[in-house]
Scaffold this motif. Structure first.
Motif, PDB file in Angstrom:
ATOM      1  N   LEU A 131       0.751  -1.102   0.177  1.00 56.84           N
ATOM      2  CA  LEU A 131      -0.341  -0.382   0.374  1.00 56.84           C
ATOM      3  C   LEU A 131       1.240   1.316  -0.067  1.00 56.84           C
ATOM      4  N   GLY A 132       1.838   1.287   0.443  1.00 56.37           N
ATOM      5  CA  GLY A 132       2.893   2.766   0.989  1.00 56.37           C
ATOM      6  C   GLY A 132       3.579   2.588  -0.447  1.00 56.37           C
ATOM      7  N   LEU A 133       3.753   1.872  -1.210  1.00 56.59           N
ATOM      8  CA  LEU A 133       4.532   1.805  -2.797  1.00 56.59           C
ATOM      9  C   LEU A 133       3.750   2.440  -3.695  1.00 56.59           C
TER      10      LEU A 133
ATOM     11  N   TYR B 218       1.722   1.569   6.940  1.00 57.97           N
ATOM     12  CA  TYR B 218       1.922   1.896   5.558  1.00 57.97           C
ATOM     13  C   TYR B 218       2.715   3.690   5.583  1.00 57.97           C
ATOM     14  N   PRO B 219       2.018   4.269   6.196  1.00 57.24           N
ATOM     15  CA  PRO B 219       2.488   5.792   6.348  1.00 57.24           C
ATOM     16  C   PRO B 219       4.865   5.443   5.639  1.00 57.24           C
ATOM     17  N   TYR B 220       4.455   4.750   6.639  1.00 56.82           N
ATOM     18  CA  TYR B 220       6.067   4.322   7.220  1.00 56.82           C
ATOM     19  C   TYR B 220       6.733   4.192   5.714  1.00 56.82           C
ATOM     20  N   TRP B 221       6.927   3.404   4.511  1.00 56.53           N
ATOM     21  CA  TRP B 221       6.439   2.168   3.928  1.00 56.53           C
ATOM     22  C   TRP B 221       6.356   3.321   2.305  1.00 56.53           C
ATOM     23  N   PHE B 222       5.237   4.025   2.789  1.00 51.91           N
ATOM     24  CA  PHE B 222       5.187   5.099   1.933  1.00 51.91           C
ATOM     25  C   PHE B 222       6.276   5.794   1.969  1.00 51.91           C
ATOM     26  N   LEU B 223       6.859   6.949   3.148  1.00 54.22           N
ATOM     27  CA  LEU B 223       7.754   7.636   3.218  1.00 54.22           C
ATOM     28  C   LEU B 223       9.073   6.789   2.380  1.00 54.22           C
TER      29      LEU B 223
ATOM     30  N   GLY C  83      -1.072  19.409  -5.300  1.00 54.11           N
ATOM     31  CA  GLY C  83      -1.388  19.747  -3.958  1.00 54.11           C
ATOM     32  C   GLY C  83      -0.688  18.515  -3.897  1.00 54.11           C
ATOM     33  N   ARG C  84       0.383  17.602  -4.169  1.00 53.06           N
ATOM     34  CA  ARG C  84       1.450  16.764  -3.893  1.00 53.06           C
ATOM     35  C   ARG C  84       1.775  16.915  -2.960  1.00 53.06           C
ATOM     36  N   LYS C  85       2.099  17.627  -2.037  1.00 52.37           N
ATOM     37  CA  LYS C  85       2.557  18.150  -0.819  1.00 52.37           C
ATOM     38  C   LYS C  85       1.660  17.752   0.489  1.00 52.37           C
ATOM     39  N   VAL C  86       0.643  18.863   0.393  1.00 51.87           N
ATOM     40  CA  VAL C  86      -0.760  18.262   0.928  1.00 51.87           C
ATOM     41  C   VAL C  86      -1.280  17.135   0.845  1.00 51.87           C
ATOM     42  N   LEU C  87      -1.375  16.216   0.317  1.00 52.45           N
ATOM     43  CA  LEU C  87      -1.995  15.038   0.134  1.00 52.45           C
ATOM     44  C   LEU C  87      -0.602  14.125   0.407  1.00 52.45           C
ATOM     45  N   ARG C  88       0.659  13.946   0.579  1.00 53.90           N
ATOM     46  CA  ARG C  88       1.564  12.956   1.526  1.00 53.90           C
ATOM     47  C   ARG C  88       1.183  13.733   2.933  1.00 53.90           C
ATOM     48  N   THR C  89       1.018  15.221   3.032  1.00 53.60           N
ATOM     49  CA  THR C  89       1.128  14.982   4.589  1.00 53.60           C
ATOM     50  C   THR C  89       0.110  14.724   5.176  1.00 53.60           C
ATOM     51  N   ILE C  90      -1.306  14.338   4.437  1.00 50.97           N
ATOM     52  CA  ILE C  90      -2.508  13.734   4.825  1.00 50.97           C
ATOM     53  C   ILE C  90      -2.219  12.168   5.121  1.00 50.97           C
ATOM     54  N   PHE C  91      -1.376  11.207   4.055  1.00 48.07           N
ATOM     55  CA  PHE C  91      -1.217  10.060   4.244  1.00 48.07           C
ATOM     56  C   PHE C  91      -0.581   9.709   5.367  1.00 48.07           C
ATOM     57  N   ILE C  92      -0.030  10.057   5.974  1.00 47.50           N
ATOM     58  CA  ILE C  92       1.296  10.060   6.428  1.00 47.50           C
ATOM     59  C   ILE C  92       0.169  10.356   8.250  1.00 47.50           C
ATOM     60  N   LEU C  93      -0.449  11.692   8.249  1.00 54.09           N
ATOM     61  CA  LEU C  93      -0.811  11.308   9.190  1.00 54.09           C
ATOM     62  C   LEU C  93      -0.970   9.844  10.376  1.00 54.09           C
TER      63      LEU C  93
END
Length: 544
Positions: A329-331, A410-415, A344-354
């Motif tokens: 899921l993170g990938l 999943y946010p860990y693997w997203f980062l 708005g990638r920065k905003v969306l990325r911030t939301i997904f790692i909350l």
């Protein structure tokens, strides 16, 4: 060195040709002393003071091995920090000490306990077991005089003060100090001590209003004398005390306990228990070395073997599925939001790692409430108020744990995968596109293999972490629901680390520290083997 150089180095005011003025021995050394040396001296004074205190404590506790290690450690510390040729050790020693205390000692002590029967009923030495057996068997002596009693206190230490009318004296004692006469005590109207020099008499009103104090007074036993067979003073209401003795008699030479009423003799066994010829055992025991019994019991005793086998299979499944789903899921999100066409990638990325920003135990408690079958919002909002036992059904509880852990991890693997994707060489991807490779071919043959080179070690670490992920299990399901008909404190969602916690008895119930330590060693070995094999596989990926 030239003459000019030697002259330039002579102290000011020294005529040329004159010999150098003699200097005080070690003058350079003392002139070089500054604030750093003083700070080191003060710090080592504190270290030595703490070390001597610990050594004295170990001496009084007769912990000779600990005492020897403390002395050795203190001598080494003084030598390292006051010697001139140990500069590297001055920086390494603190880290080595912490490593030894918090890692090596912990592992060594766990290994030691794994080969003992340490646990409920086997918590102390043989003498402590004897004392416990005598106390547990105490009965009030028939026709025992009832002594007027006052509860006395000296700081946190409670004691009894009684008036002995026959001897015309007041006796005071504590749990550690037998009764002894005191001078200058005064009695009240009922003949109980009203004031005792050196002691504070607890008011009866406070005794009746403080439940904790009442429990402590009722549990208190004050030896009548140094001879345990003389019995002890105990009270039931805090106003009078009687003499209690045990029916059991301890023979230190023969290492036997005899019941004076029945004549049954309990002999010390090599398993840390007092056993009668008929096989009856006293509840109090002591810990002894039992060899590999704990390891054998974990795999052969039906009480533990079957539940532990189920727990082990679920542990591997939980750790593997968690790593695969969270990495996938993170990938996926990393691939989507790495596309420059998305706004708005920065905003969306911030939301997904909350979810990664919240403490795991708080998130688990939050999900525990939302998944509640009676008033949880999951059933209310998404299943029309249906009574779905997310945490009471074994399979649904496992599904809930996987889902919540996916949400947390999943946010860990997203980062991680976002950073890895951005670090991939663009010329390789461009060459693949020129050669006609499609998106799936590029991902399968180039992107994923190159990602695995950098993320495989992290995946191994994630597997090891989730193999011992105690927090999510304990906070979300507490290991439940329990296995049907099982007599062990283990449940359907327990993993090995939470099962070890249950077996240790920390949360209540019977404790078996020896078995828990043996299982801890097994988990340690399993994780080590899996990690070693996985890292070997990682090196092959680097070659590819």
């Amino acid at each position: 060195m030239s003459v000019g150089q030697r002259t330039a180095e002579r102290p000011p005011g020294t005529p040329p040709g004159e010999p150098d003025a003699p200097r005080e021995p070690h003058a350079r050394d003392w002139r070089g002393l500054g604030g750093g040396f003083v700070a080191k001296l003060l710090l080592m004074m504190l270290v030595n003071a703490a070390g001597v205190t610990a050594i004295l404590s170990a001496y009084h506790a007769e912990a000779w091995v600990v005492l020897g290690l403390l002395v050795l450690l203190l001598v080494v510390a003084d030598w390292v920090y006051f010697a001139r040729r140990t500069v590297p050790l001055k920086y390494l020693l603190p880290g080595l000490v912490f490593l030894a205390v918090f890692q090596v000692f912990t592992l060594g002590y766990t290994g030691y306990v794994a080969f003992t029967n340490y646990g409920t009923g086997h918590l102390g030495s043989m003498q402590q077991a004897v004392d416990a057996a005598l106390i547990q068997d105490e009965r009030e002596v028939e026709d025992s005089p009832q002594y007027p009693l006052a509860v006395v206190r000296d700081g946190d230490v409670l004691g009894f003060a009684v008036a002995d009318a026959e001897a015309d004296e007041v006796l005071v004692g504590t749990a550690e100090q037998p009764l002894e006469a005191v001078d200058g005590a005064q009695l009240d109207d009922r003949g109980a001590p009203a004031s005792v020099p050196g002691w504070e008499v607890v008011p009866r009103a406070q005794l009746f209003s403080d439940a904790d104090l009442q429990a402590a007074v009722v549990a208190l036993r004050v030896p009548v004398s140094d001879d345990a067979e003389d019995g002890s003073l105990r009270t039931r209401e805090g106003a009078t005390a009687g003499v209690y003795t045990s029916r059991l008699v301890w023979d230190a030479d023969a290492e036997t306990i005899t019941n004076t009423e029945t004549g049954v003799v309990y002999s010390a066994s090599d398993r840390g228990q007092f056993v009668s010829p008929d096989g009856d055992r006293l509840a109090a025991g002591w810990y002894v070395n039992v060899g590999f019994d704990n390891f054998v019991r974990a795999f052969t005793d039906a009480t533990y073997a079957t539940p532990l086998a189920k727990v082990a299979m679920w542990t591997f499944a939980f750790a593997t599925l968690t790593v695969l789903t969270s990495f996938g899921l993170g990938l996926l999100f990393a691939l989507i939001y790495n596309d420059p066409r998305i706004r708005g990638r920065k905003v969306l990325r911030t939301i997904f790692i909350l979810p990664y920003a919240f403490p795991a135990f708080m998130s688990a408690l939050l999900w525990r409430g939302m998944l509640n079958s009676e008033f949880g919002v999951v059933n209310e909002w998404f299943f029309l108020g249906a009574d779905i036992g997310w945490l009471s059904d074994p399979w649904l509880a496992k599904l809930a744990i996987l889902w919540v852990n996916l949400w947390l991890s999943y946010p860990y693997w997203f980062l991680v995968t976002t950073g890895a994707l951005q670090a991939l060489p663009g010329d390789v991807m461009e060459a693949a596109r020129v050669d006609g490779a499609g998106r799936w071919r590029q991902f399968r043959s180039i992107t994923l293999p190159m990602l695995m080179v950098s993320t495989a070690p992290l995946a191994i670490a994630s597997f090891a972490f989730n193999f011992n992920n105690f927090t999510i299990i304990y906070m979300l399901t507490d290991g439940g629901p329990a296995f049907p008909g099982a007599s062990t404190p283990m449940g359907s969602t327990d993993i090995l680390i939470s099962a070890i916690y249950q077996i240790s008895g920390v949360s209540g119930g019977r404790a078996d520290y020896g078995l828990a330590s043996a299982l801890s060693i097994v988990v340690f070995v399993v994780i080590g083997i899996i990690s070693a094999l996985a890292f070997r596989r990682t090196r092959k990926l680097e070659e590819i």
